[in-house]
Design a protein around this motif. Structure first.
Motif, PDB file in Angstrom:
ATOM      1  N   ILE A 162       0.834  -1.209   0.000  1.00  0.00           N
ATOM      2  CA  ILE A 162       0.000   0.000   0.000  1.00  0.00           C
ATOM      3  C   ILE A 162       0.867   1.258   0.000  1.00  0.00           C
ATOM      4  O   ILE A 162       0.614   2.203  -0.755  1.00  0.00           O
ATOM      5  N   SER A 163       1.907   1.259   0.821  1.00  0.00           N
ATOM      6  CA  SER A 163       2.813   2.411   0.875  1.00  0.00           C
ATOM      7  C   SER A 163       3.531   2.608  -0.450  1.00  0.00           C
ATOM      8  O   SER A 163       3.673   3.743  -0.936  1.00  0.00           O
ATOM      9  N   LEU A 164       3.964   1.500  -1.052  1.00  0.00           N
ATOM     10  CA  LEU A 164       4.686   1.572  -2.326  1.00  0.00           C
ATOM     11  C   LEU A 164       3.791   2.110  -3.430  1.00  0.00           C
ATOM     12  O   LEU A 164       4.210   2.961  -4.234  1.00  0.00           O
ATOM     13  N   VAL A 165       2.556   1.633  -3.468  1.00  0.00           N
ATOM     14  CA  VAL A 165       1.609   2.095  -4.496  1.00  0.00           C
ATOM     15  C   VAL A 165       1.292   3.574  -4.318  1.00  0.00           C
ATOM     16  O   VAL A 165       1.254   4.340  -5.296  1.00  0.00           O
ATOM     17  N   LEU A 166       1.078   4.000  -3.072  1.00  0.00           N
ATOM     18  CA  LEU A 166       0.787   5.410  -2.818  1.00  0.00           C
ATOM     19  C   LEU A 166       1.968   6.295  -3.205  1.00  0.00           C
ATOM     20  O   LEU A 166       1.787   7.369  -3.806  1.00  0.00           O
ATOM     21  N   LEU A 167       3.178   5.844  -2.879  1.00  0.00           N
ATOM     22  CA  LEU A 167       4.371   6.606  -3.246  1.00  0.00           C
ATOM     23  C   LEU A 167       4.502   6.701  -4.758  1.00  0.00           C
ATOM     24  O   LEU A 167       4.762   7.791  -5.306  1.00  0.00           O
ATOM     25  N   PHE A 168       4.303   5.567  -5.431  1.00  0.00           N
ATOM     26  CA  PHE A 168       4.378   5.562  -6.894  1.00  0.00           C
ATOM     27  C   PHE A 168       3.284   6.448  -7.489  1.00  0.00           C
ATOM     28  O   PHE A 168       3.513   7.131  -8.486  1.00  0.00           O
ATOM     29  N   GLY A 169       2.122   6.430  -6.866  1.00  0.00           N
ATOM     30  CA  GLY A 169       1.023   7.253  -7.361  1.00  0.00           C
ATOM     31  C   GLY A 169       1.339   8.736  -7.269  1.00  0.00           C
ATOM     32  O   GLY A 169       1.042   9.498  -8.204  1.00  0.00           O
ATOM     33  N   VAL A 170       1.949   9.157  -6.167  1.00  0.00           N
ATOM     34  CA  VAL A 170       2.311  10.568  -5.999  1.00  0.00           C
ATOM     35  C   VAL A 170       3.348  10.976  -7.043  1.00  0.00           C
ATOM     36  O   VAL A 170       3.220  12.014  -7.705  1.00  0.00           O
ATOM     37  N   ILE A 171       4.372  10.124  -7.213  1.00  0.00           N
ATOM     38  CA  ILE A 171       5.424  10.437  -8.186  1.00  0.00           C
ATOM     39  C   ILE A 171       4.855  10.448  -9.600  1.00  0.00           C
ATOM     40  O   ILE A 171       5.186  11.318 -10.416  1.00  0.00           O
ATOM     41  N   SER A 172       3.974   9.482  -9.897  1.00  0.00           N
ATOM     42  CA  SER A 172       3.386   9.394 -11.243  1.00  0.00           C
ATOM     43  C   SER A 172       2.529  10.603 -11.561  1.00  0.00           C
ATOM     44  O   SER A 172       2.491  11.064 -12.702  1.00  0.00           O
ATOM     45  N   SER A 173       1.823  11.109 -10.556  1.00  0.00           N
ATOM     46  CA  SER A 173       0.976  12.279 -10.790  1.00  0.00           C
ATOM     47  C   SER A 173       1.796  13.502 -11.142  1.00  0.00           C
ATOM     48  O   SER A 173       1.295  14.439 -11.777  1.00  0.00           O
ATOM     49  N   ILE A 174       3.057  13.490 -10.732  1.00  0.00           N
ATOM     50  CA  ILE A 174       3.942  14.622 -11.007  1.00  0.00           C
ATOM     51  C   ILE A 174       4.740  14.419 -12.288  1.00  0.00           C
ATOM     52  O   ILE A 174       4.911  15.348 -13.086  1.00  0.00           O
ATOM     53  N   ALA A 175       5.198  13.176 -12.498  1.00  0.00           N
ATOM     54  CA  ALA A 175       6.123  12.943 -13.617  1.00  0.00           C
ATOM     55  C   ALA A 175       5.894  11.573 -14.256  1.00  0.00           C
ATOM     56  O   ALA A 175       6.812  10.762 -14.347  1.00  0.00           O
ATOM     57  N   PHE A 176       4.659  11.312 -14.719  1.00  0.00           N
ATOM     58  CA  PHE A 176       4.385  10.003 -15.309  1.00  0.00           C
ATOM     59  C   PHE A 176       5.188   9.791 -16.590  1.00  0.00           C
ATOM     60  O   PHE A 176       5.728   8.701 -16.815  1.00  0.00           O
ATOM     61  N   ASN A 177       5.260  10.791 -17.437  1.00  0.00           N
ATOM     62  CA  ASN A 177       5.975  10.643 -18.703  1.00  0.00           C
ATOM     63  C   ASN A 177       7.443  10.287 -18.482  1.00  0.00           C
ATOM     64  O   ASN A 177       7.996   9.437 -19.186  1.00  0.00           O
ATOM     65  N   GLN A 178       8.056  10.931 -17.488  1.00  0.00           N
ATOM     66  CA  GLN A 178       9.448  10.630 -17.193  1.00  0.00           C
ATOM     67  C   GLN A 178       9.612   9.203 -16.685  1.00  0.00           C
ATOM     68  O   GLN A 178      10.557   8.494 -17.080  1.00  0.00           O
ATOM     69  N   LEU A 179       8.690   8.758 -15.824  1.00  0.00           N
ATOM     70  CA  LEU A 179       8.732   7.381 -15.330  1.00  0.00           C
ATOM     71  C   LEU A 179       8.508   6.392 -16.468  1.00  0.00           C
ATOM     72  O   LEU A 179       9.134   5.328 -16.514  1.00  0.00           O
ATOM     73  N   PHE A 180       7.614   6.746 -17.369  1.00  0.00           N
ATOM     74  CA  PHE A 180       7.304   5.887 -18.512  1.00  0.00           C
ATOM     75  C   PHE A 180       8.544   5.701 -19.383  1.00  0.00           C
ATOM     76  O   PHE A 180       8.840   4.595 -19.839  1.00  0.00           O
ATOM     77  N   ILE A 181       9.277   6.779 -19.596  1.00  0.00           N
ATOM     78  CA  ILE A 181      10.502   6.713 -20.396  1.00  0.00           C
ATOM     79  C   ILE A 181      11.570   5.887 -19.680  1.00  0.00           C
ATOM     80  O   ILE A 181      12.221   5.030 -20.293  1.00  0.00           O
ATOM     81  N   ILE A 182      11.732   6.123 -18.376  1.00  0.00           N
ATOM     82  CA  ILE A 182      12.727   5.369 -17.596  1.00  0.00           C
ATOM     83  C   ILE A 182      12.405   3.887 -17.608  1.00  0.00           C
ATOM     84  O   ILE A 182      13.309   3.037 -17.738  1.00  0.00           O
ATOM     85  N   PHE A 183      11.125   3.558 -17.471  1.00  0.00           N
ATOM     86  CA  PHE A 183      10.708   2.154 -17.514  1.00  0.00           C
ATOM     87  C   PHE A 183      11.131   1.501 -18.826  1.00  0.00           C
ATOM     88  O   PHE A 183      11.672   0.383 -18.831  1.00  0.00           O
ATOM     89  N   HIS A 184      10.894   2.176 -19.933  1.00  0.00           N
ATOM     90  CA  HIS A 184      11.256   1.616 -21.234  1.00  0.00           C
ATOM     91  C   HIS A 184      12.768   1.516 -21.403  1.00  0.00           C
ATOM     92  O   HIS A 184      13.275   0.530 -21.969  1.00  0.00           O
ATOM     93  N   GLN A 185      13.491   2.491 -20.909  1.00  0.00           N
ATOM     94  CA  GLN A 185      14.947   2.460 -21.021  1.00  0.00           C
ATOM     95  C   GLN A 185      15.541   1.310 -20.220  1.00  0.00           C
ATOM     96  O   GLN A 185      16.531   0.694 -20.650  1.00  0.00           O
ATOM     97  N   LEU A 186      14.951   1.012 -19.068  1.00  0.00           N
ATOM     98  CA  LEU A 186      15.442  -0.078 -18.232  1.00  0.00           C
ATOM     99  C   LEU A 186      14.981  -1.444 -18.735  1.00  0.00           C
ATOM    100  O   LEU A 186      15.681  -2.451 -18.555  1.00  0.00           O
ATOM    101  N   SER A 187      13.808  -1.494 -19.369  1.00  0.00           N
ATOM    102  CA  SER A 187      13.205  -2.774 -19.752  1.00  0.00           C
ATOM    103  C   SER A 187      13.664  -3.283 -21.114  1.00  0.00           C
ATOM    104  O   SER A 187      13.654  -4.489 -21.363  1.00  0.00           O
ATOM    105  N   PHE A 188      14.070  -2.370 -21.995  1.00  0.00           N
ATOM    106  CA  PHE A 188      14.402  -2.766 -23.362  1.00  0.00           C
ATOM    107  C   PHE A 188      15.823  -2.323 -23.715  1.00  0.00           C
ATOM    108  O   PHE A 188      16.269  -1.247 -23.314  1.00  0.00           O
ATOM    109  N   SER A 189      16.493  -3.171 -24.457  1.00  0.00           N
ATOM    110  CA  SER A 189      17.894  -2.928 -24.816  1.00  0.00           C
ATOM    111  C   SER A 189      18.034  -2.161 -26.121  1.00  0.00           C
ATOM    112  O   SER A 189      19.144  -1.964 -26.602  1.00  0.00           O
TER     113      SER A 189
END
Length: 259
Positions: A162-189
């Motif tokens: 619950i704490s992790l989801v809430l923390l991720f939710g707060v960060i996502s509300s501020i910078a979802f696009n940046q997180l989305f890009i980081i996710f792709h950079q880490l997940s794909f070579s």
């Protein structure tokens, strides 16, 4: 040896807590990726079949009917659950021509997505086996007393998730696009995930807002799921407490010799 034993106990408990979180999350991810209704609702919410204005240009209306778009989503689901290496979807466009729905860059990216999903699914299955082994060995070696330790670990898992989801939710509300890009950079070579919205049907079908809504829904369901577990554990503990009090009240009262 004592230090190693304590270290082992800490590691297996931490892994157990993380396993519960990961297993529950991937369970919802599996459902989302295989839910045609969720895809269809997203298509209608974002009216993906209409012409769109993007930064840098204008994308024309998709050359497929609404029914065909739903069929494309079904083909994608089938692809993720098949042994096929590449996504091969052909449809008759509004001009009567049989065309490939996705270009080669999109097809290559979908292969990367499929490989990532299969890896995550295998990790989930491995962690399920780990949790079952921990429960089986623990109860075999410690008996019923092990239940309290497991309940404690599940409690921690609930609060952790619950704490992790809430923390991720707060960060996502501020910078979802940046997180989305980081996710792709880490997940794909590779950079096949970088697609042109003016020419990519994949982007048209699944815009960024679709992923925002998907992540939000999964997060909300995770919170509701783990809150329900916490409530269930609380009810069980309260029921056990009431039963113990009831047993104590029913126990015969003996007078001491002095009386």
């Amino acid at each position: 040896m004592i230090i190693l034993g304590k270290l082992f106990q800490i590691l297996y408990k931490v892994l157990f807590i993380i396993s519960i979180t990961f297993i529950a999350t991937m369970f919802l991810v599996r459902i989302a990726f295989n839910s045609l209704d969720w895809y269809d609702n997203g298509f209608d919410r974002h009216r993906v079949y209409e012409a769109k204005q993007y930064v840098g240009g204008y994308a024309e209306k998709l050359p497929f009917t609404r029914i065909q778009i739903s069929e494309i989503a079904s083909d994608i689901i089938s692809y993720f659950n098949s042994e096929e290496e590449f996504l091969d979807v052909k449809k008759q466009n509004i001009n009567g021509e049989i065309v490939n729905v996705f270009n080669q860059r999109e097809i290559d990216h979908m292969l990367d997505v499929k490989n990532l999903l299969e890896l995550l699914y295998r990790i989930q299955e491995g962690l399920i086996i780990y949790v079952m082994l921990v429960l089986t060995i623990g109860f075999f070696m410690s008996g019923g007393g092990y239940a309290r330790q497991i309940i404690s670990l599940i409690n921690i898992s609930c609060y952790f998730t619950i704490s992790l989801v809430l923390l991720f939710g707060v960060i996502s509300s501020i910078a979802f696009n940046q997180l989305f890009i980081i996710f792709h950079q880490l997940s794909f070579s590779n950079d096949k995930w970088i697609l042109n919205p003016l020419t990519s049907n994949l982007i048209r079908l699944f815009p960024t807002q679709f992923w925002v809504e998907s992540v939000t829904l999964i997060g909300m369901l995770l919170i509701l799921f783990f809150i329900s577990i916490l409530l269930s554990l609380y009810i069980i503990k309260w029921w056990i407490y009431l039963k113990q009090k009831e047993s104590e009240n029913r126990a015969p009262k003996y007078l001491s010799p002095e009386n």
